[in-house]
Design a protein around this motif. Structure first.
Motif, PDB file in Angstrom:
ATOM      1  N   HIS A 137       0.783  -1.176   0.072  1.00 42.87           N
ATOM      2  CA  HIS A 137       0.145  -0.049  -0.055  1.00 42.87           C
ATOM      3  C   HIS A 137       0.897   1.283  -0.035  1.00 42.87           C
ATOM      4  O   HIS A 137       1.624   1.423   0.680  1.00 42.87           O
ATOM      5  CB  HIS A 137      -1.056  -0.094   1.193  1.00 42.87           C
ATOM      6  N   LYS A 138       0.687   2.276  -0.920  1.00 47.60           N
ATOM      7  CA  LYS A 138       1.392   3.328  -1.083  1.00 47.60           C
ATOM      8  C   LYS A 138       0.562   4.486  -1.170  1.00 47.60           C
ATOM      9  O   LYS A 138      -0.666   4.347  -1.455  1.00 47.60           O
ATOM     10  CB  LYS A 138       2.252   3.385  -2.348  1.00 47.60           C
ATOM     11  N   GLU A 139       1.110   5.709  -0.719  1.00 50.29           N
ATOM     12  CA  GLU A 139       0.068   7.163  -0.693  1.00 50.29           C
ATOM     13  C   GLU A 139       0.969   7.938  -1.690  1.00 50.29           C
ATOM     14  O   GLU A 139       2.210   8.110  -1.414  1.00 50.29           O
ATOM     15  CB  GLU A 139      -0.151   7.702   0.356  1.00 50.29           C
ATOM     16  N   SER A 140       0.479   8.475  -2.596  1.00 50.65           N
ATOM     17  CA  SER A 140       1.328   9.456  -3.565  1.00 50.65           C
ATOM     18  C   SER A 140       0.335  10.558  -3.580  1.00 50.65           C
ATOM     19  O   SER A 140      -0.801  10.573  -4.082  1.00 50.65           O
ATOM     20  CB  SER A 140       1.554   9.031  -4.979  1.00 50.65           C
ATOM     21  N   PHE A 141       1.033  11.974  -3.713  1.00 45.79           N
ATOM     22  CA  PHE A 141       0.364  13.135  -3.759  1.00 45.79           C
ATOM     23  C   PHE A 141       0.814  13.842  -5.119  1.00 45.79           C
ATOM     24  O   PHE A 141       2.416  13.990  -5.285  1.00 45.79           O
ATOM     25  CB  PHE A 141       0.794  14.044  -2.669  1.00 45.79           C
ATOM     26  N   ILE A 142       0.061  14.340  -6.085  1.00 51.86           N
ATOM     27  CA  ILE A 142       0.350  14.865  -7.345  1.00 51.86           C
ATOM     28  C   ILE A 142       0.451  16.227  -7.187  1.00 51.86           C
ATOM     29  O   ILE A 142      -0.680  16.826  -6.613  1.00 51.86           O
ATOM     30  CB  ILE A 142      -0.290  14.510  -8.435  1.00 51.86           C
ATOM     31  N   GLY A 143       1.632  17.039  -7.431  1.00 53.63           N
ATOM     32  CA  GLY A 143       1.689  18.570  -7.471  1.00 53.63           C
ATOM     33  C   GLY A 143       1.169  18.840  -8.686  1.00 53.63           C
ATOM     34  O   GLY A 143       0.928  18.377  -9.830  1.00 53.63           O
ATOM     35  N   TYR A 144       1.529  20.443  -8.790  1.00 53.82           N
ATOM     36  CA  TYR A 144       1.157  21.026 -10.058  1.00 53.82           C
ATOM     37  C   TYR A 144       1.930  20.656 -11.281  1.00 53.82           C
ATOM     38  O   TYR A 144       1.116  20.742 -12.289  1.00 53.82           O
ATOM     39  CB  TYR A 144       1.420  22.722  -9.759  1.00 53.82           C
ATOM     40  N   ASP A 145       2.948  20.525 -11.130  1.00 52.52           N
ATOM     41  CA  ASP A 145       3.832  19.855 -12.309  1.00 52.52           C
ATOM     42  C   ASP A 145       3.722  18.401 -12.550  1.00 52.52           C
ATOM     43  O   ASP A 145       4.612  18.009 -13.327  1.00 52.52           O
ATOM     44  CB  ASP A 145       5.262  20.322 -11.906  1.00 52.52           C
ATOM     45  N   GLY A 146       2.985  17.850 -11.991  1.00 55.56           N
ATOM     46  CA  GLY A 146       2.881  16.358 -12.186  1.00 55.56           C
ATOM     47  C   GLY A 146       3.862  15.477 -11.506  1.00 55.56           C
ATOM     48  O   GLY A 146       3.626  14.383 -11.381  1.00 55.56           O
ATOM     49  N   GLN A 147       4.489  16.235 -10.664  1.00 56.20           N
ATOM     50  CA  GLN A 147       5.724  15.524  -9.717  1.00 56.20           C
ATOM     51  C   GLN A 147       4.747  14.734  -8.760  1.00 56.20           C
ATOM     52  O   GLN A 147       3.905  15.194  -7.864  1.00 56.20           O
ATOM     53  CB  GLN A 147       6.649  16.245  -9.369  1.00 56.20           C
ATOM     54  N   GLU A 148       5.356  13.625  -8.181  1.00 57.69           N
ATOM     55  CA  GLU A 148       4.758  12.812  -7.144  1.00 57.69           C
ATOM     56  C   GLU A 148       5.727  13.089  -5.767  1.00 57.69           C
ATOM     57  O   GLU A 148       6.733  13.143  -5.771  1.00 57.69           O
ATOM     58  CB  GLU A 148       4.790  11.328  -7.283  1.00 57.69           C
ATOM     59  N   TYR A 149       4.792  13.203  -4.720  1.00 55.46           N
ATOM     60  CA  TYR A 149       5.436  13.819  -3.367  1.00 55.46           C
ATOM     61  C   TYR A 149       4.920  12.658  -2.410  1.00 55.46           C
ATOM     62  O   TYR A 149       3.785  12.192  -2.573  1.00 55.46           O
ATOM     63  CB  TYR A 149       5.028  15.077  -3.043  1.00 55.46           C
ATOM     64  N   SER A 150       5.507  12.601  -1.308  1.00 52.59           N
ATOM     65  CA  SER A 150       5.172  11.704  -0.259  1.00 52.59           C
ATOM     66  C   SER A 150       4.270  12.284   0.705  1.00 52.59           C
ATOM     67  O   SER A 150       4.068  13.488   0.433  1.00 52.59           O
ATOM     68  CB  SER A 150       6.234  11.027   0.594  1.00 52.59           C
ATOM     69  N   ASN A 151       3.747  11.714   1.427  1.00 49.73           N
ATOM     70  CA  ASN A 151       2.680  12.445   2.545  1.00 49.73           C
ATOM     71  C   ASN A 151       3.441  13.529   3.243  1.00 49.73           C
ATOM     72  O   ASN A 151       2.982  14.646   3.494  1.00 49.73           O
ATOM     73  CB  ASN A 151       1.950  11.489   3.529  1.00 49.73           C
ATOM     74  N   GLU A 152       4.628  13.197   3.914  1.00 53.86           N
ATOM     75  CA  GLU A 152       5.270  14.314   4.639  1.00 53.86           C
ATOM     76  C   GLU A 152       5.682  15.475   3.553  1.00 53.86           C
ATOM     77  O   GLU A 152       5.561  16.547   4.065  1.00 53.86           O
ATOM     78  CB  GLU A 152       6.524  13.687   5.127  1.00 53.86           C
ATOM     79  N   GLU A 153       6.108  15.242   2.539  1.00 55.29           N
ATOM     80  CA  GLU A 153       6.415  16.219   1.628  1.00 55.29           C
ATOM     81  C   GLU A 153       5.159  17.135   1.066  1.00 55.29           C
ATOM     82  O   GLU A 153       5.351  18.503   1.076  1.00 55.29           O
ATOM     83  CB  GLU A 153       7.152  15.707   0.378  1.00 55.29           C
ATOM     84  N   ALA A 154       4.200  16.207   1.083  1.00 56.51           N
ATOM     85  CA  ALA A 154       3.018  17.099   0.632  1.00 56.51           C
ATOM     86  C   ALA A 154       2.416  17.949   1.762  1.00 56.51           C
ATOM     87  O   ALA A 154       1.859  19.024   1.665  1.00 56.51           O
ATOM     88  CB  ALA A 154       1.852  16.255   0.292  1.00 56.51           C
ATOM     89  N   THR A 155       2.506  17.494   3.079  1.00 61.13           N
ATOM     90  CA  THR A 155       2.061  18.111   4.101  1.00 61.13           C
ATOM     91  C   THR A 155       3.070  19.548   4.126  1.00 61.13           C
ATOM     92  O   THR A 155       2.409  20.669   4.652  1.00 61.13           O
ATOM     93  CB  THR A 155       2.430  17.401   5.273  1.00 61.13           C
ATOM     94  N   LYS A 156       4.280  19.458   3.992  1.00 59.49           N
ATOM     95  CA  LYS A 156       4.983  20.666   4.064  1.00 59.49           C
ATOM     96  C   LYS A 156       4.771  21.684   2.997  1.00 59.49           C
ATOM     97  O   LYS A 156       5.038  23.060   3.087  1.00 59.49           O
ATOM     98  CB  LYS A 156       6.798  20.185   3.895  1.00 59.49           C
TER      99      LYS A 156
END
Length: 638
Positions: A137-156
């Motif tokens: 199981h993974k979680e991936s967060f997509i930013g404006y430029d399509g780059q994937e971030y982890s949960n910690e990175e997305a929170t920051k």
């Protein structure tokens, strides 16, 4: 004013013009008027000619259309006559097959007609994994430029600003749930195995005399040692072969795409060796025939090219399309047969080049079938199928109770009904002209009686399964026998009328109806035998259902080159259907069986050629306890 009046006035003016030639002024006037009238008269005359031509063209077209209309009417009449002859051949094949095999009302599906589109369908439930699957199981967060971030990175990133591609300033505000996706990736692992050699030593650590170095036995490395095929890969190949109905040559081509280079010949050879290794498990399953009380037997055809080579029979090639009675097509010269023996524990399949009732009977007797066991077959198996005749002692011994399937009896009448009636139920022209309408009435009556017998038999079986104190034989004789006797009393009476020597009293009927009645009368004894057996069955659909996947494999493979290939197919299919019947995932079951047989490889004796290549199975000395643990029903309990 019409043309005739205009013509009259023109004639009068012309006459007056001739009378006034002496007067020059009037002559000029009359000449002009006459010229004008001529012009006026020529225009409608030209139009009249054009109209007449058009009328002629229209008449010729009408004649052609009339001829075409007659042709269309003739074609329509021909189509109507063909429809009357064909009857309800346009009936949907799925519904017809369902009624032929399961009957109207579908006794097999507990009174639910599977051809009824308005029936209550079961609700779909979420499927669970049957394999040993590791789900990450993974979680991936997509930013404006399509780059994937982890949960910690997305929170920051929440609350931070950035400049977009359009030059504007943006700020991340929150995380929004989008969707759940499942990725599937093939991961190949190549492992180079090594073994640690060991030797027996004394207290001083020195090797003992007359001892040889040894290596540990391990299925992971000892299975097909000279090939790159692991236990898990072979299990997956066999699983793909049977579960996905993909023949080995296509599996070989698909493995190349993943970098696994195995030719079709290598795959056939290694699958054959695996089949010989698994033969002890098949033999153990076969020994459980003696424990079965209800068995169903049937056969289906296959194609084996080796049969034609062994028989040295070539199909005729004289250029003629027609074949004599003794001539066979190419496909029939290669025809071989699979025999299925299905019980409550085992599903066993055998391959043979010939078709005969002695083949499955010999298998049953060789494995000590119980005398009180009930064996259900179709009409191919004759009266003496379950009898052993000793000519020396002049004794007859019944080996087991033999019954004939009622679905096959009902199918005779269903075939007639499908042929002889239209979609609205009315008889086709052929049956009306020959006065065979009574055949349709009688066939419907027999179908209803047999369906009623199925329902009562199923109800009795359910009651006896719930209450073990009930006597199923007594219930069948009390509630079911009167209906069965009525069926055969009716059949015998009709048979007597059909075969009446007095032509004035003889009943005229169709060949299909005659065949149905003859089948019922000839098989009466075997059709009634289930009433007196506590294990009696009315149908053999249990074995016929399990042949369906084998038929798909047969169509995808077209033919087996050798008898060994067909026998390997029968062995693996036996393991596959037995595991499936007890709810065991087939690929996992194959991994366990291959691993166990690889660990006991030195206890299996094979037939080998001069080069030491395994060519067949001979015998084994593996313990019964170990083999019993590999039976699917024991694995299901565990």
């Amino acid at each position: 004013m019409d043309l005739k009046e205009l013509q009259k006035q023109f004639d009068e003016i012309s006459k007056q013009g001739r009378e006034t030639k002496t007067l020059s002024g009037l002559a000029i006037l009359f000449t002009s008027l006459i010229s004008l009238f001529k012009v006026l008269l020529e225009i409608p005359s030209a139009q009249t000619k054009t109209i007449e031509q058009l009328n002629n063209t229209i008449e010729s077209l009408q004649q052609e259309l009339g001829a075409q209309t007659k042709t269309i009417e003739q074609l329509n009449n021909t189509i109507k006559s063909l429809q009357q002859k064909l009857g309800n051949k346009v009936v949907d094949s799925k519904r017809a097959n369902n009624e032929n095999i399961n009957g109207r009302g579908s006794e097999k599906n507990k009174g639910v007609d599977s051809s009824d589109k308005k029936r209550d369908k079961p609700k779909k439930t979420s499927s669970t994994a049957t394999k040993d699957v590791v789900v990450e199981h993974k979680e991936s967060f997509i930013g404006y430029d399509g780059q994937e971030y982890s949960n910690e990175e997305a929170t920051k990133l929440i609350g931070t600003t950035f400049t977009g591609k359009d030059g504007k300033r943006y700020k991340y505000t929150r995380k929004i749930n989008s969707s759940l996706k499942t990725d599937y990736k093939v991961h190949l692992t190549q492992i180079q195995y090594f073994k640690l050699e060991y030797v027996a030593v004394g207290d001083d650590g020195a090797p003992l005399a007359d001892t040889k170095p040894q290596t540990p036995a391990c299925a992971k490395t000892d299975f097909l040692k000279k090939t790159p095929i692991s236990v898990s890969l072979m299990s997956h190949i066999i699983y793909t072969w049977f579960r996905l109905k993909c023949p080995l040559n296509r599996i070989s081509a698909s493995l190349v795409e993943y970098g696994i280079s195995l030719s079709r010949q290598q795959l056939y050879k290694n699958v054959g060796i695996t089949a010989y290794m698994l033969m002890p498990i098949f033999k153990r399953m076969e020994s459980h025939i003696k424990d079965e009380k209800q068995l169903c037997i049937d056969e289906t055809y296959h194609s084996c090219r080796e049969k034609r080579r062994l028989n040295n029979e070539a199909p005729p090639n004289d250029g003629s399309k027609s074949k004599g009675k003794k001539q066979k097509s190419l496909s029939k010269t290669m025809r071989s047969y699979f025999y299925g023996i299905v019980g409550n524990y085992v599903c066993l399949y055998y391959h043979d080049l010939d078709r005969g009732s002695d083949i499955p009977r010999d298998i049953l007797t060789k494995n000590n079938i119980s005398e009180d066991a009930f064996v259900e077959t179709d009409g191919f198996y004759k009266l003496g199928f379950n009898v052993d005749i000793n000519l020396d002692n002049k004794t007859v011994k019944e080996l087991f109770t033999h019954g004939v399937c009622y679905v096959h009896l009902k199918r005779y009448f269903c075939v007639l009904l499908n042929y002889a009636t239209k979609t609205d139920g009315s008889p086709i022209a052929e049956f009306v002209n020959c006065k065979w309408e009574q055949d349709i009435i009688d066939s419907n009556r027999f179908c209803d009686k047999i369906s009623n017998a199925f329902h009562i038999c199923n109800d009795i079986t359910k009651r006896c399964n719930k209450d073990k104190t009930l006597d199923i034989v007594a219930l069948k004789n009390k509630e079911l026998r009167p209906i069965i006797e009525d069926i055969f009393d009716d059949a015998r009476a009709i048979n007597d009328a059909i075969k009446n020597k007095d032509e004035s009293k003889r009943r005229s009927c169709s060949k299909k109806f005659r065949d149905a009645i003859t089948y019922a009368v000839n098989k009466e004894f075997k059709l009634k035998s289930f009433l007196d057996s506590p294990y009696g069955l009315m149908s053999s659909t249990k074995v016929e259902e399990k042949f369906r996947e084998l038929d798909i494999l047969r169509n995808s493979m077209m033919a087996s080159d050798t008898c060994n290939g067909a026998e390997n197919l029968a062995l693996f299919y036996s393991l596959y259907k037995t595991a499936q019947m007890h709810g065991i995932e087939f690929e996992t079951y194959m991994q366990r069986c291959i691993t166990a047989m690889s660990e006991h490889l030195n206890e299996i004796e094979f037939n080998k050629d001069s080069k030491g290549t395994i060519k067949g199975y001979k015998s084994h000395s593996i313990s019964e306890e170990m083999l019993e643990n590999l039976m699917p029903w024991n694995m299901a309990k565990a």
